[in-house]
Design a protein around this motif. Structure first.
Motif, PDB file in Angstrom:
ATOM      1  N   PRO A 266       3.780  -1.130  55.358  1.00  0.00           N
ATOM      2  CA  PRO A 266       2.397  -1.681  54.239  1.00  0.00           C
ATOM      3  C   PRO A 266       1.755  -1.310  53.953  1.00  0.00           C
ATOM      4  CG  PRO A 266       3.504  -3.877  54.766  1.00  0.00           C
ATOM      5  CD  PRO A 266       3.499  -2.470  55.596  1.00  0.00           C
ATOM      6  N   ARG A 267       0.713  -0.379  52.888  1.00  0.00           N
ATOM      7  CA  ARG A 267       0.064   0.913  52.887  1.00  0.00           C
ATOM      8  C   ARG A 267      -1.585  -0.092  52.806  1.00  0.00           C
ATOM      9  NH1 ARG A 267       0.038   5.291  47.844  1.00  0.00           N
ATOM     10  NH2 ARG A 267       1.828   5.505  49.516  1.00  0.00           N
TER      11      ARG A 267
ATOM     12  N   SER B  31      13.505  -9.720  52.907  1.00  0.00           N
ATOM     13  CA  SER B  31      13.921  -8.126  52.586  1.00  0.00           C
ATOM     14  C   SER B  31      14.943  -9.020  51.267  1.00  0.00           C
ATOM     15  CB  SER B  31      14.145  -7.055  53.260  1.00  0.00           C
ATOM     16  OG  SER B  31      12.746  -6.661  53.447  1.00  0.00           O
TER      17      SER B  31
ATOM     18  N   ILE C  10       9.801  -9.829  50.603  1.00  0.00           N
ATOM     19  CA  ILE C  10       9.890  -7.857  50.111  1.00  0.00           C
ATOM     20  C   ILE C  10      10.977  -8.174  49.003  1.00  0.00           C
ATOM     21  CG2 ILE C  10       9.439  -5.870  50.733  1.00  0.00           C
ATOM     22  CD1 ILE C  10       7.403  -8.289  52.217  1.00  0.00           C
TER      23      ILE C  10
ATOM     24  N   MET D  73      12.746  -5.724  47.785  1.00  0.00           N
ATOM     25  CA  MET D  73      13.284  -4.372  48.284  1.00  0.00           C
ATOM     26  C   MET D  73      14.830  -3.949  48.702  1.00  0.00           C
ATOM     27  SD  MET D  73      11.124  -1.759  51.179  1.00  0.00           S
ATOM     28  CE  MET D  73      11.471  -3.155  52.466  1.00  0.00           C
ATOM     29  N   PRO D  74      14.731  -2.699  47.738  1.00  0.00           N
ATOM     30  CA  PRO D  74      14.098  -1.986  46.908  1.00  0.00           C
ATOM     31  C   PRO D  74      14.591  -2.855  45.687  1.00  0.00           C
ATOM     32  CG  PRO D  74      16.314  -1.122  47.790  1.00  0.00           C
ATOM     33  CD  PRO D  74      16.096  -2.098  48.662  1.00  0.00           C
TER      34      PRO D  74
ATOM     35  N   ILE E  27       6.375  -9.964  47.427  1.00  0.00           N
ATOM     36  CA  ILE E  27       5.877  -8.373  46.951  1.00  0.00           C
ATOM     37  C   ILE E  27       7.229  -7.506  46.367  1.00  0.00           C
ATOM     38  CG2 ILE E  27       4.387  -6.485  48.166  1.00  0.00           C
ATOM     39  CD1 ILE E  27       3.840  -8.842  48.520  1.00  0.00           C
TER      40      ILE E  27
ATOM     41  N   GLU F 114       8.783  -3.948  45.731  1.00  0.00           N
ATOM     42  CA  GLU F 114       8.907  -2.595  45.897  1.00  0.00           C
ATOM     43  C   GLU F 114      10.240  -1.627  45.059  1.00  0.00           C
ATOM     44  OE1 GLU F 114       7.661   1.244  47.484  1.00  0.00           O
ATOM     45  OE2 GLU F 114       6.065  -0.568  47.168  1.00  0.00           O
TER      46      GLU F 114
ATOM     47  N   ARG G 233      13.273   4.107  46.523  1.00  0.00           N
ATOM     48  CA  ARG G 233      12.810   5.495  47.169  1.00  0.00           C
ATOM     49  C   ARG G 233      14.153   6.005  46.900  1.00  0.00           C
ATOM     50  NH1 ARG G 233       7.410   6.372  48.136  1.00  0.00           N
ATOM     51  NH2 ARG G 233       6.016   4.295  47.746  1.00  0.00           N
TER      52      ARG G 233
ATOM     53  N   ARG H  19       9.349   7.067  44.367  1.00  0.00           N
ATOM     54  CA  ARG H  19       9.716   6.294  43.549  1.00  0.00           C
ATOM     55  C   ARG H  19       9.942   6.647  41.706  1.00  0.00           C
ATOM     56  NH1 ARG H  19       4.143   1.251  42.958  1.00  0.00           N
ATOM     57  NH2 ARG H  19       4.755   0.683  45.448  1.00  0.00           N
TER      58      ARG H  19
ATOM     59  N   THR I 289       1.331 -12.015  44.247  1.00  0.00           N
ATOM     60  CA  THR I 289       2.382 -10.355  44.522  1.00  0.00           C
ATOM     61  C   THR I 289       1.504  -9.509  45.348  1.00  0.00           C
ATOM     62  OG1 THR I 289       1.233  -9.599  42.514  1.00  0.00           O
ATOM     63  CG2 THR I 289       3.143 -10.394  41.965  1.00  0.00           C
ATOM     64  N   LYS I 290       0.965 -10.161  46.268  1.00  0.00           N
ATOM     65  CA  LYS I 290       0.404  -9.469  47.388  1.00  0.00           C
ATOM     66  C   LYS I 290       0.635  -9.624  47.964  1.00  0.00           C
ATOM     67  CE  LYS I 290      -2.302  -6.633  44.110  1.00  0.00           C
ATOM     68  NZ  LYS I 290      -4.077  -5.734  43.806  1.00  0.00           N
TER      69      LYS I 290
END
Length: 362
Positions: free
Chosen positions: A80-81, A204, A243, A245-246, A274, A276, A279, A321, A346-347
């Motif tokens: 994660p960035r 996930s 997570i 995602m997606p 989290i 996401e 993509r 995205r 959510t973080k």
């Protein structure tokens, strides 16, 4: 001129005879040849994607064993960035290259280092983890993946052995998986969480709807089993999260679907959810897979996906995205609203993790 006319008459006569013979043959053919019978369906008929049990092993996967320094290295694209900027999770433990799940949206499908339906097993993982840890002067957390390669992990136990080494060095870990196999190592994770507060396990999740899971990730652990696994981990005092995602536009992003996810997360003791969004690459096999499935199972959504993910031969390798700020803004607004409703972050719990990281480094 007479000769030419005679030839034309002869040609026309042959054509008429030919057409007459053809018509005559058709007239006497059995009638059933021309009947377009619909295929008979049994009362228990199911679409193709429902004719197997979710979570079954992929029969086409084959394994190749080799040694590689990539078993334990600096974290790359999948970290994660926000955690990169915090300099908390800096390393990645990955005993396997490739994945047995073959999810429709996954970028492992475009991994040039593995063949089709191939998973490479890094047999030197445990030794290499110990070798690297002996040279480190920092205790940054380690991103752990590989539990999704269930079949080979049950045989080699590379992840379990590596966790024991990480425990010796009190290295906190961040496990991201879709597999309930992580419960096999719950004892090691519990010890790690006691001596390294950063330790967390995140599952996930695309959707809690099994029908969507069958279409997009047919070889993964069913969503209900993942929820039960999170509950067991949380009950042992291990920090857990989801997570999301997606997030599939117009499929798993509805208010009803999001509320169900947050409600389940709150009831089983999750600390964070989290989000996401999906993509999609501008060109290539990952894009083709996604659009093929959308066209087949959700044809009404195809124009919307084409607008959100326009074709771009020069797009990023790991996709983009949805190309609509309006859509993204609305999506994250609704997600934050659900987070406030269920008092769910959510973080990643950054302040707590940052304090733990500073304490671990001293």
């Amino acid at each position: 001129m007479v000769a030419v006319a005679g030839k034309e008459d002869t040609v026309m006569k042959r054509r008429k005879q030919s057409s007459f013979v053809h018509a005559e043959n058709v007239e006497f053919l059995p009638t059933k040849v021309f009947e377009a019978k619909a295929p008979e369906r049994t009362p228990h008929y199911k679409p193709a994607y429902l004719q197997f049990r979710l979570g079954e092993q992929n029969p086409d996967i084959h394994f190749t064993r080799y040694q590689s320094p990539s078993a334990f290295r600096k974290a790359g694209a999948f970290i994660p960035r926000s955690l990169k900027y915090m300099h908390i999770y800096n390393y990645r433990l990955s005993p396997y290259m490739g994945c047995t799940k073959r999810c429709i949206y996954c970028f492992e499908l475009v991994n040039r280092n593995v063949g089709k339906n191939e998973v490479k097993v890094k047999t030197n993982t445990v030794k290499y983890v110990r070798k690297v840890l002996l040279t480190l002067n920092e205790r940054k957390a380690v991103l752990v993946d590989g539990y999704d390669c269930e079949e080979i992990e049950k045989e080699t136990k590379l992840l379990r052995s590596s966790l024991k080494v990480l425990l010796e060095f009190k290295m906190p870990v961040f496990v991201q998986t879709k597999s309930s196999l992580v419960l096999r190592d719950i004892d090691e994770l519990e010890r790690l969480s006691e001596c390294a507060e950063l330790t967390t396990v995140a599952f996930s999740l695309t959707s809690l709807e099994e029908e969507h899971a069958r279409i997009f990730e047919p070889y993964t652990t069913p969503p209900e089993e993942r929820i039960k696994a999170i509950q067991k981990l949380s009950s042992r005092g291990i920090l857990t999260g989801i997570i999301l995602m997606p997030i599939l536009p117009f499929i798993s992003d509805t208010d009803k679907t999001l509320e169900r996810v947050f409600s389940e997360a709150a009831s089983i003791g999750c600390s964070y959810v989290i989000p996401e969004p999906l993509r999609v690459t501008g060109v290539g096999p990952q894009r083709n897979n996604v659009f093929r499935v959308i066209k087949k199972y959700y044809p009404d959504l195809l124009p919307k996906y084409e607008r959100l993910y326009p074709r771009d031969p020069y797009g990023p390798e790991f996709g983009t995205r949805p190309m609509s700020r309006t859509y993204l803004y609305g999506l994250f607004q609704r997600i934050r609203a659900q987070g406030r409703k269920y008092k769910m972050s959510t973080k990643f719990p950054m302040s707590k993790l940052a304090r733990s990281a500073r304490g671990a480094s001293t």
